[in-house]
Design an enzyme around this catalytic site. Structure first.
Site, PDB file in Angstrom:
ATOM      1  N   SER A 130      -0.471   6.713  -9.538  1.00 15.34           N
ATOM      2  CA  SER A 130      -1.223   6.195 -10.610  1.00 15.34           C
ATOM      3  C   SER A 130      -2.687   7.078 -10.811  1.00 15.34           C
ATOM      4  O   SER A 130      -3.226   7.441  -9.947  1.00 15.34           O
ATOM      5  CB  SER A 130      -1.489   4.650 -10.447  1.00 15.34           C
ATOM      6  OG  SER A 130      -2.266   4.209 -11.493  1.00 15.34           O
ATOM      7  N   TYR A 143      -5.155  -2.013  -6.913  1.00 14.69           N
ATOM      8  CA  TYR A 143      -4.107  -1.396  -7.148  1.00 14.69           C
ATOM      9  C   TYR A 143      -4.537   0.091  -6.801  1.00 14.69           C
ATOM     10  O   TYR A 143      -3.521   0.732  -6.254  1.00 14.69           O
ATOM     11  CB  TYR A 143      -3.614  -1.848  -8.402  1.00 14.69           C
ATOM     12  CG  TYR A 143      -2.251  -0.718  -8.712  1.00 14.69           C
ATOM     13  CD1 TYR A 143      -1.114  -1.217  -8.489  1.00 14.69           C
ATOM     14  CD2 TYR A 143      -2.528   0.201  -9.776  1.00 14.69           C
ATOM     15  CE1 TYR A 143       0.096  -0.536  -8.868  1.00 14.69           C
ATOM     16  CE2 TYR A 143      -1.531   1.000  -9.987  1.00 14.69           C
ATOM     17  CZ  TYR A 143      -0.083   0.748  -9.709  1.00 14.69           C
ATOM     18  OH  TYR A 143       1.015   1.204  -9.965  1.00 14.69           O
TER      19      TYR A 143
END
Length: 216
Positions: A130, A143
């Site tokens: 990501s 995250y």
């Protein structure tokens, strides 16, 4: 016929990738926690569906034991953490630990199990990353840091296993349930569909550039 394991394949990027690999003639083993969604997905021929959670050691073993050959492992399954996304000062530590179990420990455990098969064929590992792994976004400390850890595992494994291709692949923002959960109540219809990102990953598989971190 090349063989791949793709985790988190009941929806989003995992589903789009599995469908495209199947259409290209790959034999697949796919999993997801949502058994009904996984069984209802239309993958095409030569796809073995094994519902389960990648944080479960028994399930990971079942995935790897279901194949005698393995050319590609895609660690796509991951968790977002609490929604709305909490600041680090308020992050529940139990949820933080669970996030790392899903996004870091489970992928590493699956790679460890798969390495004997992958090294036989100079195979490929794709760990889905990501942009939150490299950019500091408010609320994304849990995250993002877990994906940063996965990026580092990918880089070190590439050094330790030079015969393999190990890619940390950042697909960017996509119109997925997970991305919607990160922005509850907001309109994310401007984000691209996961299927539009799949060609970027397929190019990596076709061209096999050096191991590293790649974006769409």
């Amino acid at each position: 016929m090349p063989v791949a394991i793709v985790t988190g394949a009941s929806k989003g990027f995992g589903l789009a990738l599995a469908r495209e690999l199947s259409a290209r003639g790959w034999q697949l083993v796919v999993d997801a926690r949502g058994a009904e969604a996984l069984k209802a997905a239309e993958f095409g021929p030569s796809v073995t569906v094994i519902p389960g959670d990648v944080t479960d050691p028994g399930h990971r073993l079942e995935l790897v034991n279901s194949v005698s050959q393995l050319d590609l492992l895609v660690n796509n399954a991951s968790a977002l953490g609490p929604s709305p996304l909490p600041a680090l000062a308020d992050y529940p530590l139990e949820a933080f630990s669970d996030l790392y179990e899903a996004n870091v420990v489970a992928p590493l455990a699956l790679m460890q199990l798969a390495l004997p098969l992958l090294t036989k064929v100079d195979g490929t590992i794709v760990n889905v990353s990501s942009d939150a792994a490299v950019e500091a976004y408010e609320g994304w400390g849990g995250y993002g840091s877990s994906k940063a850890a996965l990026d580092r595992l990918s880089a070190v494994l590439a050094v330790e296993q030079p015969s393999l291709r190990v890619y940390a692949f950042d697909p960017g923002d996509m119109r997925t349930e997970m991305h919607q959960a990160a922005f509850p109540g907001e309109d994310i219809s401007d984000r691209p569909e996961p299927s539009t990102v799949v060609p970027s990953l397929l190019r990596l598989l076709d061209e096999r550039p050096p191991s590293g971190r790649y974006t769409k």
